[in-house]
Scaffold this motif. Sequence first.
Motif, mmCIF file in Angstrom:
data_model
loop_
_atom_site.group_PDB
_atom_site.id
_atom_site.type_symbol
_atom_site.label_atom_id
_atom_site.label_comp_id
_atom_site.label_asym_id
_atom_site.label_seq_id
_atom_site.Cartn_x
_atom_site.Cartn_y
_atom_site.Cartn_z
ATOM 1 N N LEU A 192 0.884 -1.294 -0.183
ATOM 2 C CA LEU A 192 -0.028 0.023 0.018
ATOM 3 C C LEU A 192 0.855 1.182 -0.028
ATOM 4 O O LEU A 192 0.489 2.312 -0.745
ATOM 5 C CB LEU A 192 -0.822 -0.020 1.206
ATOM 6 N N LEU A 193 1.999 1.201 0.545
ATOM 7 C CA LEU A 193 2.656 2.519 1.022
ATOM 8 C C LEU A 193 3.870 2.578 -0.386
ATOM 9 O O LEU A 193 4.081 3.807 -0.545
ATOM 10 C CB LEU A 193 3.762 2.339 1.892
ATOM 11 N N ALA A 194 4.373 1.534 -0.915
ATOM 12 C CA ALA A 194 4.916 1.770 -1.936
ATOM 13 C C ALA A 194 4.796 2.805 -3.009
ATOM 14 O O ALA A 194 5.485 3.626 -3.529
ATOM 15 C CB ALA A 194 5.567 0.388 -2.740
ATOM 16 N N PRO A 195 3.600 2.789 -3.778
ATOM 17 C CA PRO A 195 3.324 3.648 -4.600
ATOM 18 C C PRO A 195 3.048 5.099 -4.079
ATOM 19 O O PRO A 195 3.277 6.195 -4.866
ATOM 20 C CB PRO A 195 1.826 3.178 -5.103
ATOM 21 N N ILE A 196 2.714 5.346 -2.774
ATOM 22 C CA ILE A 196 2.623 6.598 -2.227
ATOM 23 C C ILE A 196 4.081 7.265 -1.985
ATOM 24 O O ILE A 196 4.389 8.294 -2.389
ATOM 25 C CB ILE A 196 2.039 6.540 -0.861
ATOM 26 N N ARG A 197 4.941 6.423 -1.718
ATOM 27 C CA ARG A 197 6.404 6.740 -1.363
ATOM 28 C C ARG A 197 6.891 6.991 -2.797
ATOM 29 O O ARG A 197 7.967 8.167 -2.902
ATOM 30 C CB ARG A 197 7.014 5.775 -0.745
ATOM 31 N N GLY B 132 -6.383 8.221 -9.981
ATOM 32 C CA GLY B 132 -7.997 7.986 -10.483
ATOM 33 C C GLY B 132 -8.048 8.130 -11.807
ATOM 34 O O GLY B 132 -8.696 7.279 -12.752
ATOM 35 N N GLY B 133 -7.482 9.334 -12.378
ATOM 36 C CA GLY B 133 -7.398 9.546 -13.859
ATOM 37 C C GLY B 133 -6.901 8.530 -14.540
ATOM 38 O O GLY B 133 -7.296 8.066 -15.624
ATOM 39 N N TRP B 134 -5.582 8.124 -14.005
ATOM 40 C CA TRP B 134 -4.761 6.799 -14.901
ATOM 41 C C TRP B 134 -5.657 5.485 -14.912
ATOM 42 O O TRP B 134 -5.884 5.171 -15.926
ATOM 43 C CB TRP B 134 -3.744 6.780 -13.911
ATOM 44 N N ALA B 135 -6.488 5.370 -13.555
ATOM 45 C CA ALA B 135 -7.039 4.127 -13.491
ATOM 46 C C ALA B 135 -8.288 3.936 -14.630
ATOM 47 O O ALA B 135 -8.860 3.134 -15.221
ATOM 48 C CB ALA B 135 -7.457 3.737 -12.293
ATOM 49 N N ASP C 280 -8.794 -0.562 -22.022
ATOM 50 C CA ASP C 280 -8.838 -1.938 -22.097
ATOM 51 C C ASP C 280 -8.906 -2.337 -20.571
ATOM 52 O O ASP C 280 -8.025 -1.998 -19.796
ATOM 53 C CB ASP C 280 -7.398 -2.578 -22.649
ATOM 54 N N PRO C 281 -9.823 -3.154 -20.303
ATOM 55 C CA PRO C 281 -10.161 -3.693 -18.794
ATOM 56 C C PRO C 281 -8.887 -4.624 -18.292
ATOM 57 O O PRO C 281 -8.611 -4.350 -17.212
ATOM 58 C CB PRO C 281 -11.463 -4.433 -19.183
ATOM 59 N N MET C 282 -8.245 -4.996 -19.326
ATOM 60 C CA MET C 282 -7.119 -5.912 -18.808
ATOM 61 C C MET C 282 -6.024 -5.009 -18.336
ATOM 62 O O MET C 282 -5.449 -5.266 -17.178
ATOM 63 C CB MET C 282 -6.483 -6.597 -19.900
ATOM 64 N N PHE C 283 -5.736 -3.635 -18.915
ATOM 65 C CA PHE C 283 -4.660 -2.607 -18.673
ATOM 66 C C PHE C 283 -5.267 -2.161 -17.332
ATOM 67 O O PHE C 283 -4.435 -1.829 -16.262
ATOM 68 C CB PHE C 283 -4.753 -1.709 -19.712
ATOM 69 N N PHE C 284 -6.441 -2.160 -17.101
ATOM 70 C CA PHE C 284 -7.168 -1.426 -15.957
ATOM 71 C C PHE C 284 -6.671 -2.507 -14.578
ATOM 72 O O PHE C 284 -6.274 -1.795 -13.578
ATOM 73 C CB PHE C 284 -8.552 -1.512 -15.970
ATOM 74 N N TYR C 285 -6.990 -3.668 -14.828
ATOM 75 C CA TYR C 285 -6.528 -4.779 -13.597
ATOM 76 C C TYR C 285 -5.219 -4.510 -13.308
ATOM 77 O O TYR C 285 -4.737 -4.695 -12.364
ATOM 78 C CB TYR C 285 -6.786 -6.172 -14.097
ATOM 79 N N TRP C 286 -4.057 -4.206 -14.671
ATOM 80 C CA TRP C 286 -2.637 -4.395 -14.110
ATOM 81 C C TRP C 286 -2.273 -3.090 -13.380
ATOM 82 O O TRP C 286 -1.457 -2.879 -12.710
ATOM 83 C CB TRP C 286 -1.841 -4.220 -15.691
ATOM 84 N N SER C 287 -3.139 -1.890 -13.725
ATOM 85 C CA SER C 287 -2.805 -0.617 -13.068
ATOM 86 C C SER C 287 -3.228 -0.652 -11.548
ATOM 87 O O SER C 287 -2.663 0.345 -10.938
ATOM 88 C CB SER C 287 -3.522 0.533 -13.621
ATOM 89 N N LEU C 288 -4.137 -1.573 -11.349
ATOM 90 C CA LEU C 288 -4.704 -1.389 -9.758
ATOM 91 C C LEU C 288 -3.555 -1.546 -8.623
ATOM 92 O O LEU C 288 -3.892 -0.862 -7.586
ATOM 93 C CB LEU C 288 -5.615 -2.592 -9.824
ATOM 94 N N PRO C 289 -2.615 -2.423 -8.887
ATOM 95 C CA PRO C 289 -1.540 -2.457 -7.483
ATOM 96 C C PRO C 289 -1.040 -1.169 -7.240
ATOM 97 O O PRO C 289 -0.659 -0.969 -6.021
ATOM 98 C CB PRO C 289 -0.537 -3.649 -8.077
ATOM 99 N N VAL C 290 -0.938 -0.371 -8.457
ATOM 100 C CA VAL C 290 -0.181 0.992 -8.308
ATOM 101 C C VAL C 290 -1.302 1.872 -8.049
ATOM 102 O O VAL C 290 -1.320 2.758 -6.895
ATOM 103 C CB VAL C 290 0.548 1.405 -9.614
ATOM 104 N N ALA C 291 -2.479 2.016 -8.799
ATOM 105 C CA ALA C 291 -3.523 2.814 -8.759
ATOM 106 C C ALA C 291 -4.327 2.817 -7.402
ATOM 107 O O ALA C 291 -4.712 4.004 -6.743
ATOM 108 C CB ALA C 291 -4.427 2.972 -9.896
ATOM 109 N N LEU C 292 -4.497 1.720 -7.010
ATOM 110 C CA LEU C 292 -5.436 1.611 -5.782
ATOM 111 C C LEU C 292 -4.780 2.293 -4.511
ATOM 112 O O LEU C 292 -5.284 3.014 -3.753
ATOM 113 C CB LEU C 292 -5.893 0.169 -5.471
#
Lengths: 84, 701
Positions: free
Chosen positions: B485-490, B535-538, B545-557
Amino acid sequence: MPDQAVEETLARVLTYLRLAGITVTPEMARRALRMVDSALEDGDQHLLSRVMDRLPDNFPLPEETLPPLAPPVHHASVHYEDSI
Amino acid sequence: MSEAGSADSSTDLAGRWKLVAVVRRTVLTLLVLGQTLAGVYGMLSVLPYHGGDLLEKSIVLLFALLFAWISVGFWTAMLGFYLRRRGGDPQSLTRRHDAATLAATPLARTALVLPIYNEPVDRTLAGLRATVESLRDSGQLDHFDFYILSDSRDADVWLAERAGWYALCRELGLEGRLFYRHRPVNLNFKSGNVADFLRRWGADYRYMVVLDADSVMGGDTLVRMVRHMELAPKVGILQSSPSLINAHSAFARFQQFANRIYGPLFSTGLAALQLGEAAYWGHNAIIRTAPFMAHCGLRHLSGFGLFKGAIMSHDFVEAAYMGRAGYQVWMEPELHESYEESPPTLVDELTRDRRWAKGNMQHTWLLLFGRRIRFAHRMAFINGILSYLASPVWFVFLVLTSIEATRLTLWPIDYFPNPQNSMFPVWPEWHPHWAVAMILSTFFLLFFPKFLAVADVIMSGRRRRFGGFWKLLLSMLLELFVSMLLAPIRMLAHSRYVMEALFNVSLHWGGQNRTDETGWAQALISQAPGTLLAGGWAALALWLDPMFFYWSLPVALPLILAAPTSVLLSRVAIGEWLRERGLLLTPEEQRVSSLVVAVAEPAALNPTPLTAFETAVVDPRINRLHRAQARRRRSIDPDSLSQWAQRCLERGPDVLNRFQLNALARDADSLAWLHRHAWRARPEDYWGRCIAQLGVVARGA
């Protein structure tokens, strides 16, 4: 002279003594009262100031030896290389 | 033992470490290169055009850098695990001498210096008190003197420090052994403060131990460090590896747990690679003063922007200069009872990182232009730089992969990405299973060392100190989740700090919380840019592409959830709730040592309801103390001082600014005048009310 001012003056003296490191015994309290009483004989104007002025003469305050803030300085240099 | 006469009894060992270091570093380089090449090959296979155009070449280049970076961490942990399972590094400095030799080694005069800058006084001096008491218990207190070196700028802080020093002198019976120096001008940050000490008193001591405001060290450890230095005259700096203690908030307890579980693996591996060319971390270390003074003066940088002026992160540079002068720098993870504290909140950690990012980026100048600096110390500079530069690299990598995904979805297929090189068309290929394999291998490099660290704890029979097997495992999984959770924030914060540093500007996103816990409003404001960006990126990813959306989640969420993450982790109640359930436990929390207890709830040295300035005016003993230490020479116009004192008497110190308060607090006559008139103030006046409050405390005492 309202009694309240006398009480406050006495309380101020006792507080000062306590904070200065003096243990306030009944004898000390009586001496403080006598000091306030004596100051009152000169009138009730600026009673607090006059009492506080007389306090050092009536109560020798303890002069604790203060530790040295720093040892004697022995100057030396921090050297810098020619380049970083 | 004199330095000239104390031949290093372990000359063979002292010489052999260099060869061992070369072998270990060569093996590490080969492993990292091999692994990175394999990773690059995998990435080329994953990319639709196999690195056939500039965009994909850039993606591969950044990926290689990031993969190599995590690969270094992975192999460092592997080496640490291997050495710990073998019972420690045989090349370690602390293994050169047996206990009998160490015990027979006389000590030398050592100064413990505590540079401070607007720190919480009671907590800071509680750490010093605990260290002193521990040295007393060791029976070797007489060999040590103690210096509080203050750069604090607020009168309320440095007056409290001085009063605290006085109370501590009396409490510990250290008059003439515990000193306090307040620098009137704080030139060159902390390194300037230490240099100021060395110019005045450095010649009196063979060693100095530098502590941080939150440091605590055990007496036996300090004695051991001095003896190791006595036995190895070519060692210039001996750095301990501090453990985190005294964590209360959830955030601090996660950091403390991670430090205690994973720290030994990484520090053992790092120490084994660096050996006598380790880094100095700025505190909890012992330094040989003579060579430090002779070789470690820090010149101002002569470049431009960030690279001009005083060196901000001094410690790595001082280690490099020690090395340049022919002295060794060792980091020894086996020196126990060396402690520090974690920042209590994410906000506090990022505030610290902002400084560190700037300091480490500044090292680029020394990396490129520093003369005769050892290769290993240049590598230490790179290590520090990459600790922060990896974040913008990761950020740009994500941007480029997003462009790649956009291109594949929206743009027409380019069958000739390199028309000058090929007459044949290239069909873009997409192999999701290879991409999954790449992700899994990256996760393996990142997370396997954590499992290994837990295995190390279990295999060494220490699992009960961490709450037992199941709670240890659950704690590790929780920590894993929180670190994800902290890695993308950092990452986003560090990217900003690196940009600020490189362009020598300061970008403000919102107010920073400096209280113990983070408030919702502040968290929402300060994390808003990252949340909106993610949020914009997700949303873009979902649209593409929904698949790209799922890939983005570990960073975006995690970025979208940054505000609640920051707030909830700052909560002490959550940290304590986890502790009560036996989660994130550390050995220090279970077998509480006197060192840890001493700083857990520090007692007030001068209990008073007043501020330090008010106390300095009212309390006869404290007033006398400050008057005795105040300046006799007046550098400020006496009329101004009189006016400020008069205003202070009539309306209290809040009507004065910092400069005016400092001026009054430094002037003996002003302090005496204020004291005299404050005690003559009417009960309803400002100072009369202060006296009444202090009177209540005095009566209680």
